[in-house]
Design a protein around this motif. Structure first.
Motif, short mmCIF file in Angstrom:
data_model
loop_
_atom_site.label_atom_id
_atom_site.label_comp_id
_atom_site.label_asym_id
_atom_site.label_seq_id
_atom_site.Cartn_x
_atom_site.Cartn_y
_atom_site.Cartn_z
N CYS A 34 0.70 -0.70 0.27
CA CYS A 34 -0.11 -0.56 0.08
C CYS A 34 0.76 1.48 -0.22
CB CYS A 34 -1.39 0.04 1.21
SG CYS A 34 -0.07 0.09 2.88
N ALA A 35 0.11 2.71 -0.49
CA ALA A 35 1.36 3.21 -0.78
C ALA A 35 0.44 4.95 -0.43
CB ALA A 35 1.96 3.65 -2.04
N ALA A 36 0.38 5.80 -0.27
CA ALA A 36 0.18 7.33 0.13
C ALA A 36 1.03 8.06 -0.42
CB ALA A 36 -0.25 7.21 1.50
N VAL A 37 -0.27 9.29 -0.17
CA VAL A 37 0.94 10.44 -1.03
C VAL A 37 -0.16 11.77 0.11
CG1 VAL A 37 0.43 10.95 -3.12
CG2 VAL A 37 2.00 12.01 -2.42
N ARG A 38 0.94 12.71 0.28
CA ARG A 38 -0.32 13.83 0.97
C ARG A 38 -1.19 14.89 -0.14
NH1 ARG A 38 -0.43 13.83 5.66
NH2 ARG A 38 1.13 12.49 7.34
N ARG A 39 -1.23 14.29 -1.44
CA ARG A 39 -2.26 15.34 -2.52
C ARG A 39 -2.74 14.56 -3.45
NH1 ARG A 39 0.89 14.55 -7.43
NH2 ARG A 39 2.91 13.93 -6.92
N ARG A 40 -4.21 15.16 -4.26
CA ARG A 40 -5.06 14.92 -5.15
C ARG A 40 -4.38 13.87 -6.69
NH1 ARG A 40 -9.83 17.02 -4.16
NH2 ARG A 40 -9.54 16.84 -2.45
N LEU A 41 -4.43 13.49 -6.89
CA LEU A 41 -3.15 13.01 -8.24
C LEU A 41 -4.45 12.70 -9.42
CD1 LEU A 41 -1.19 9.29 -7.16
CD2 LEU A 41 -0.22 12.09 -7.44
N PHE A 42 -4.45 13.83 -10.32
CA PHE A 42 -5.47 13.22 -11.35
C PHE A 42 -5.04 12.53 -13.12
CE2 PHE A 42 -7.54 16.52 -9.45
CZ PHE A 42 -6.94 17.12 -8.46
N PHE A 43 -3.61 12.97 -13.08
CA PHE A 43 -3.21 12.02 -14.69
C PHE A 43 -2.30 10.87 -14.65
CE2 PHE A 43 -5.29 15.64 -16.58
CZ PHE A 43 -5.00 16.88 -16.36
N ARG A 44 -1.57 11.19 -13.60
CA ARG A 44 -1.23 9.87 -13.27
C ARG A 44 -1.75 9.11 -11.40
NH1 ARG A 44 5.37 10.10 -14.38
NH2 ARG A 44 4.38 10.66 -12.06
N LEU A 45 -2.55 8.53 -11.62
CA LEU A 45 -2.76 7.55 -10.44
C LEU A 45 -1.71 6.44 -9.96
CD1 LEU A 45 -6.84 8.03 -11.34
CD2 LEU A 45 -5.26 9.60 -10.42
N LEU A 46 -1.58 5.51 -10.93
CA LEU A 46 -1.19 4.23 -9.87
C LEU A 46 0.51 4.59 -10.62
CD1 LEU A 46 -3.58 2.06 -10.82
CD2 LEU A 46 -3.20 2.63 -8.90
#
Length: 125
Positions: free
Chosen positions: A95-107
Motif C-alpha cells: 500500500c502507498a499514499a501521498v498527501r495530495r490528490r492525483l489527477f492524471f497519473r494515478l498508479l
C-alpha cells in the motif's frame, strides 16, 4: 511521519479470495491519494487500485471486476478485497499514499512517498 503496515496476505487456490488491509498510523487529512501496488518476483512494481479522499477509485485493467479498494478512516485502514484470484495475481502487495490528490497519473509508483513493507499473496492453480 505516517507509517503503513499491510496484512492479510497468504496462499490461496485459483478462484479464491483474500482481503488485504493497510493500517495507517496517522490518517491523512484531505487531500490525499492512496493505492495498492504489486510486484511479482523479478518484475517491476505495478499499480493495482487507487482511491482518494473524495472516494474516486480506479483499477488496473487486469483486476477490474475482481478487486475492490476501500477505506475506513474511522479505523485508519485501507483495504483491498481480491476475488476470483488467478495465479498471475501472485506478487508482493504494497500500500502507498501521498498527501495530495492525483489527477492524471494515478498508479505511478514514483508519485507516492509513503509505503508499507508489503504482504505476500500466492495463488496456486
Amino acid at each position: 511521519q505516517a507509517q503503513l503496515v499491510e496484512s492479510g496476505g497468504g496462499s490461496v487456490q485459483s478462484g479464491g479470495s483474500l482481503r488485504l488491509s493497510c493500517a495507517v498510523s496517522e490518517w491523512f487529512y484531505s487531500p490525499y491519494s492512496m493505492a495498492w501496488f504489486r510486484q511479482p518476483p523479478g518484475k517491476e512494481r505495478d499499480g493495482v487500485a487507487f482511491i482518494d479522499d473524495e472516494g474516486t477509485t480506479r483499477y488496473a485493467d487486469s483486476v477490474k471486476g475482481r478487486f475492490t479498494i476501500s477505506q475506513d478512516n474511522t479505523r485508519n485502514t485501507l483495504y483491498l478485497q481480491m476475488n476470483s484470484l488467478k495465479p498471475e495475481d501472485t506478487a508482493m502487495y504494497f500500500c502507498a499514499a501521498v498527501r495530495r490528490r492525483l489527477f492524471f497519473r494515478l498508479l505511478e509508483p514514483t508519485d507516492y512517498n509513503y509505503w508499507g513493507q508489503g504482504t505476500q499473496v500466492t495463488v496456486s492453480s
